[in-house]
Design a protein around this motif. Structure first.
Motif, PDB file in Angstrom:
ATOM      1  N   TYR A  14       0.784  -1.145   0.036  1.00  0.00           N
ATOM      2  CA  TYR A  14       0.085   0.004  -0.141  1.00  0.00           C
ATOM      3  C   TYR A  14       0.840   1.275  -0.038  1.00  0.00           C
ATOM      4  O   TYR A  14       0.462   2.340   0.187  1.00  0.00           O
ATOM      5  CB  TYR A  14      -1.014   0.119   1.056  1.00  0.00           C
ATOM      6  N   HIS A  35       2.018  -3.077  -8.084  1.00  0.00           N
ATOM      7  CA  HIS A  35       0.819  -2.937  -7.441  1.00  0.00           C
ATOM      8  C   HIS A  35      -0.033  -1.736  -8.068  1.00  0.00           C
ATOM      9  O   HIS A  35      -1.295  -1.640  -8.151  1.00  0.00           O
ATOM     10  CB  HIS A  35       0.765  -2.706  -6.113  1.00  0.00           C
ATOM     11  N   ASN A  38      -0.059  -1.773 -12.318  1.00  0.00           N
ATOM     12  CA  ASN A  38      -0.826  -3.361 -12.877  1.00  0.00           C
ATOM     13  C   ASN A  38       0.052  -3.597 -14.236  1.00  0.00           C
ATOM     14  O   ASN A  38      -0.794  -4.059 -15.168  1.00  0.00           O
ATOM     15  CB  ASN A  38      -2.311  -3.158 -12.928  1.00  0.00           C
ATOM     16  N   GLU A  67      -4.562   9.321 -11.483  1.00  0.00           N
ATOM     17  CA  GLU A  67      -5.093   7.880 -11.761  1.00  0.00           C
ATOM     18  C   GLU A  67      -4.106   7.127 -12.690  1.00  0.00           C
ATOM     19  O   GLU A  67      -3.595   7.730 -13.428  1.00  0.00           O
ATOM     20  CB  GLU A  67      -6.572   8.241 -12.690  1.00  0.00           C
ATOM     21  N   ASN A  68      -4.337   5.746 -12.399  1.00  0.00           N
ATOM     22  CA  ASN A  68      -3.406   5.007 -13.616  1.00  0.00           C
ATOM     23  C   ASN A  68      -4.252   4.930 -14.866  1.00  0.00           C
ATOM     24  O   ASN A  68      -5.362   5.309 -15.021  1.00  0.00           O
ATOM     25  CB  ASN A  68      -3.011   3.748 -12.964  1.00  0.00           C
ATOM     26  N   GLU A  70      -5.852   2.416 -15.913  1.00  0.00           N
ATOM     27  CA  GLU A  70      -7.078   1.440 -15.620  1.00  0.00           C
ATOM     28  C   GLU A  70      -8.171   2.479 -14.841  1.00  0.00           C
ATOM     29  O   GLU A  70      -9.233   1.821 -14.804  1.00  0.00           O
ATOM     30  CB  GLU A  70      -6.723   0.290 -14.974  1.00  0.00           C
ATOM     31  N   SER A  72      -7.733   3.511 -11.625  1.00  0.00           N
ATOM     32  CA  SER A  72      -7.639   3.325 -10.302  1.00  0.00           C
ATOM     33  C   SER A  72      -7.066   4.521  -9.685  1.00  0.00           C
ATOM     34  O   SER A  72      -5.924   5.250 -10.272  1.00  0.00           O
ATOM     35  CB  SER A  72      -6.952   2.018  -9.994  1.00  0.00           C
ATOM     36  N   GLN A  73      -7.801   4.948  -8.455  1.00  0.00           N
ATOM     37  CA  GLN A  73      -7.178   6.455  -8.164  1.00  0.00           C
ATOM     38  C   GLN A  73      -5.883   6.033  -6.737  1.00  0.00           C
ATOM     39  O   GLN A  73      -6.434   5.240  -5.882  1.00  0.00           O
ATOM     40  CB  GLN A  73      -8.059   7.275  -7.550  1.00  0.00           C
ATOM     41  N   TYR A  74      -4.991   6.994  -6.880  1.00  0.00           N
ATOM     42  CA  TYR A  74      -3.888   6.561  -5.759  1.00  0.00           C
ATOM     43  C   TYR A  74      -3.423   8.098  -5.341  1.00  0.00           C
ATOM     44  O   TYR A  74      -3.887   9.049  -6.153  1.00  0.00           O
ATOM     45  CB  TYR A  74      -2.812   5.870  -6.129  1.00  0.00           C
ATOM     46  N   ASP A  95      -1.701   3.937  -1.508  1.00  0.00           N
ATOM     47  CA  ASP A  95      -3.014   3.311  -1.611  1.00  0.00           C
ATOM     48  C   ASP A  95      -4.034   3.305  -0.269  1.00  0.00           C
ATOM     49  O   ASP A  95      -3.764   2.617   0.423  1.00  0.00           O
ATOM     50  CB  ASP A  95      -2.761   1.799  -2.055  1.00  0.00           C
ATOM     51  N   SER A  97      -7.073   3.281   0.211  1.00  0.00           N
ATOM     52  CA  SER A  97      -8.373   2.430   0.181  1.00  0.00           C
ATOM     53  C   SER A  97      -7.954   1.141   1.168  1.00  0.00           C
ATOM     54  O   SER A  97      -8.935   0.703   2.159  1.00  0.00           O
ATOM     55  CB  SER A  97      -8.498   1.515  -1.223  1.00  0.00           C
TER      56      SER A  97
END
Length: 569
Positions: A14, A35, A38, A67-68, A70, A72-74, A95, A97
């Motif tokens: 994470y 991670h 991806n 955002e990557n 795909e 996904s937000q980080y 991360d 989440s």
């Protein structure tokens, strides 16, 4: 029920870092970087701006969201660094989440803990839980009530410290830790009840001790009853059924017991009379149970299947209404009469039983109509001309001396002899002391269940019961037992509380002198013990703690505890 929670895999990355040159070409990254992107094939010299959208090239020192590829937000933060005199960028990726999942799991566990505590607080038995070192983790409401102790002086304290301070002098959980096995003991809490304590160890999956739990049950009432049974052979429960409502039907003709010969003979005679239809006159003081006896006779007779028992209090119905209540009226019989008329209680009884309570208070003018109805087995509604037959059995009752009322011309002689076919006289409670304590125990058991209490009588209280004359008889006994159960602060109902209630009712009695006269035949040692017990009880009533009471008496607290146990105080 399995309440285990599966937490996120904490080995899952994470947090990661990546280093780029001043053109944002990737130079170095750690193993967790995949991670976030991806992309197992991610290689050096690939631009970071291609892997993440929304990079802020001139934004340093704070996290912001990206955002990557795909979606996904980080969160990312960048800093300038120098390596071998070359300007580079260091990026930190996070991360959140997983943090949010952990927060959710913690919140869930807290909710589960609250619900578990609430469930334990609903138990009537006390619960005491410690960790493997004896530190008190939890006590439920029932334990607080049984022990008389406060949570504030227990939670966070070890049972060894509490044992040393004599707050828990005989800690079951301490012995569980010491023996590594289940332990049962009797604890007499200084400010609470005498309890049976059963403790057990709780081990984890590796077999290591992690918790101890003790279940505390109140045995003071059972202990008192056992001692009372030893002292008083007559303490057998009576009137086991139908205490709350005399209107209930008896399905067992042997449901009534008595240790008094006169009362036992009375109910034996009542059983025989239940098989015939003779008119019965029940005599006795107020509160002796005339209503109960009438219901008992109806309940075990064949009348029980033919109709109900209709109870008429002849002294409670206004004189101008009693005739219409007994015999009914026709439509238009008087102003205000309801349309279609109304059935009287005699008509409603059908083939059952009519119970004329307080028959001595029936108006003289109505007595002749009642006599005619009994003789002719029929009556007329008010304003009616059609005779209505009835087949109900007649049971009358009074606390008055009907013979005297006849002599004073207040009660018709012919009605008296018509009712006085069979007479049953119920003795006053003071004449049947063999039944007093069993009745008191039966009422106590009933009201304990009704009001969710766990009270018991002290020996002195029962002694006071036997000395008191009970002018209100069983009704007074039943009412005062309920009152004592409701107002008693402790489970043990003391004699002083009973005497206080009598004083409030205006009963001027000197129970103490009567009890002392009963104790004149005791030995010197027995009388001295009684006097010592009275002094100790007085000290305990005036002082809030055992320490204060012991100081007042001039003895050690351990001596006071022994004497308290000796005298069952």
């Amino acid at each position: 029920m399995d309440t285990r929670i599966t937490l996120p895999n904490l080995e899952l990355a994470y947090f990661s870092y990546v280093i780029t040159d001043d053109k944002y070409n990737i130079q170095e990254y750690d193993k967790n970087f995949h991670h976030f992107v991806n992309d197992e094939g991610c290689s050096k010299n690939k631009k970071l701006s291609i892997l993440f959208n929304n990079l802020r090239y001139e934004y340093f020192g704070e996290f912001y969201m990206v955002e990557n590829e795909e979606g996904s937000q980080y969160y990312i933060m960048q800093r300038k660094i120098k390596i071998n005199n070359s300007e580079m960028y260091l990026f930190f990726l996070s991360d959140y989440s997983l943090y949010e999942e952990l927060e959710y799991q913690i919140e869930y566990l807290n909710r589960q803990r609250y619900i578990n505590n609430e469930m334990l607080n609903k138990l009537e038995d006390g619960i005491y839980i410690t960790d493997e070192k004896g530190k008190t983790l939890f006590v439920n409401d029932a334990f607080v009530n049984l022990s008389g102790l406060r949570r504030e002086e227990l939670i966070g304290e070890t049972v060894y410290g509490l044992r040393k301070d004599e707050i828990l002098p005989n800690s079951c959980c301490a012995r569980v830790i010491e023996t590594q096995g289940p332990v049962s003991t009797i604890n007499n809490y200084y400010q609470g009840q005498k309890c049976l304590v059963s403790g057990s160890p709780i081990y984890d999956e590796k077999g290591d001790l992690k918790r101890t739990i003790a279940v505390i049950r109140d045995v003071s009432e059972l202990d008192m009853l056992m001692k009372s049974l030893t002292k008083e052979e007559t303490l057998s429960l009576t009137f086991k059924k139908k205490l709350d409502s005399v209107g209930d039907k008896f399905d067992n003709e042997d449901a009534v017991f008595s240790n008094n010969r006169a009362v036992a003979s009375l109910y034996k005679k009542a059983k025989r009379l239940a098989k015939v239809d003779s008119t019965i006159l029940i005599l006795g003081e107020t509160g002796v149970g005339k209503d109960f006896l009438a219901t008992y006779i109806h309940g075990i007779s064949n009348r029980n299947k033919k109709g109900n028992i209709i109870k008429i209090n002849c002294g409670a119905i206004p004189e101008h209404l009693i005739e219409s209540e007994l015999f009914g009226y026709e439509e238009g019989a008087f102003t205000g009469a309801q349309r279609g008329g109304k059935k009287g209680l005699f008509e409603e009884a059908g083939g059952g039983t009519i119970f004329l309570d307080e028959i001595g208070d029936m108006p003289y003018t109505l007595q002749v109509k009642l006599l005619n109805a009994l003789n002719d087995r029929k009556f007329y509604r008010i304003g009616g001309s059609k005779a209505i037959g009835f087949n109900a059995r007649i049971i009358a009752a009074t606390n008055a001396d009907l013979k005297t009322l006849v002599d004073e011309k207040k009660f018709r002689a012919d009605l008296y002899y018509r009712l006085n076919v069979v007479t049953l006289r119920i003795p006053a409670l003071r004449e049947r002391q063999e039944d007093l304590l069993p009745l008191a125990q039966t009422f106590l058991e009933y009201y304990n269940n009704k009001h969710r209490r766990n009270c018991f009588f002290s020996p002195e209280c029962m002694e006071n019961f036997l000395v008191y004359t009970w002018p209100g008889n069983i009704r007074e006994l039943k009412n005062i037992v309920e009152r004592l159960v409701l107002i008693s602060d402790d489970s043990c109902i003391e004699a002083k509380l009973f005497r206080d209630q009598l004083s409030q009712d205006g009963q001027e009695i000197d129970i103490s002198s009567k009890i002392m006269s009963n104790n004149e035949n005791l030995s010197l040692k027995q009388q001295l013990e009684l006097h010592e017990k009275a002094i100790i009880e007085s000290a305990l009533e005036t002082k809030k703690t055992l320490k204060e009471a012991a100081k007042k008496l001039g003895i050690d607290i351990s001596t006071l505890v022994r004497k308290k146990q000796k005298y069952n105080i």
